[in-house]
Design an enzyme around this catalytic site. Structure first.
Site, PDB file in Angstrom:
ATOM      1  N   CYS A   1       0.829  -1.202   0.000  1.00 32.97           N
ATOM      2  CA  CYS A   1       0.000   0.000   0.000  1.00 32.97           C
ATOM      3  C   CYS A   1       0.870   1.262   0.000  1.00 32.97           C
ATOM      4  O   CYS A   1       1.621   1.486  -0.936  1.00 32.97           O
ATOM      5  CB  CYS A   1      -0.972  -0.040   1.177  1.00 32.97           C
ATOM      6  SG  CYS A   1      -2.388   1.053   1.025  1.00 32.97           S
ATOM      7  N   HIS A   2       0.809   2.082   1.062  1.00 29.57           N
ATOM      8  CA  HIS A   2       1.645   3.276   1.176  1.00 29.57           C
ATOM      9  C   HIS A   2       3.017   2.959   1.774  1.00 29.57           C
ATOM     10  O   HIS A   2       3.868   3.843   1.877  1.00 29.57           O
ATOM     11  CB  HIS A   2       0.964   4.332   2.055  1.00 29.57           C
ATOM     12  CG  HIS A   2      -0.213   4.999   1.426  1.00 29.57           C
ATOM     13  ND1 HIS A   2      -1.470   4.442   1.428  1.00 29.57           N
ATOM     14  CD2 HIS A   2      -0.320   6.179   0.759  1.00 29.57           C
ATOM     15  CE1 HIS A   2      -2.317   5.263   0.806  1.00 29.57           C
ATOM     16  NE2 HIS A   2      -1.644   6.311   0.383  1.00 29.57           N
TER      17      HIS A   2
END
Length: 189
Positions: free
Chosen positions: A111-112
């Site tokens: 994800c991030h």
């Protein structure tokens, strides 16, 4: 399933981690026999999130400032918007992350999570994926960005979002069992 008995894995996180992106990899690693430590700049407990809503807390096992990659077989960096944004400005988190690359050990980010890898200076020339909103950040840092559920590039495992967790966890366990393989690159669609 691969056997990770005797393996020790660090999950680097702080407040604001995406709950599923910490708990599901931890469960997969533990089910395969690995010892898993939550490493953090914080002490006590850190707050998880389910997207933008508060979720469960998790206890911190080791402070990042006294943690070293030599004590672990692999590193996992969960996403969430807040978690990697805080970690990427923490000098100890950056040092700890970079040590895994220096030692050629598997690193997984979802994800991030790759935001931290950008600040650690380890993405240039790597084939990677992440949540779509940071694709440009990765490309600007020199990564070759693709939109696939999981990508493995020389022991670096990256994935996009919680919907890719099954593939991410499977590759994570597989790569830790195999160890570092310089020069190998694979992608799963």
């Amino acid at each position: 399933m691969a056997d990770l008995n005797g393996k020790r894995v660090a999950i680097l996180a702080t407040h604001g981690f995406e709950q599923s992106e910490l708990f599901e990899p931890r469960k997969a690693l533990q089910n395969a026999g690995a010892r898993v430590d939550i490493v953090s700049p914080e002490s006590g407990k850190i707050q998880g999130f389910k997207h933008f809503e508060k979720g469960q807390e998790v206890g911190v096992d080791q402070p990042v400032n006294s943690s070293r990659a030599k004590d672990y077989d692999a590193l996992v960096i969960p996403g969430g918007l807040f978690n990697p944004d805080q970690l990427r400005t923490n000098d100890e988190a950056i040092r700890f992350t970079r040590e895994f690359f220096d030692e050629g050990k598997p690193v997984a980010a979802i994800c991030h999570g790759p935001w931290l890898l950008i600040n650690a200076g380890v993405v240039e020339g790597r084939k990677m994926t992440a949540v779509h909103s940071i694709h440009r950040d990765l490309a600007n840092a020199g990564a070759r960005v693709v939109d696939q559920e999981v990508v493995v590039d020389e022991g670096l495992i990256t994935s996009r979002t919680p919907k890719d967790l099954a593939a991410f966890c499977s590759k994570l366990v597989e790569e830790i069992a195999e160890g570092y393989h310089a020069g190998q690159e694979e992608a799963v669609h």
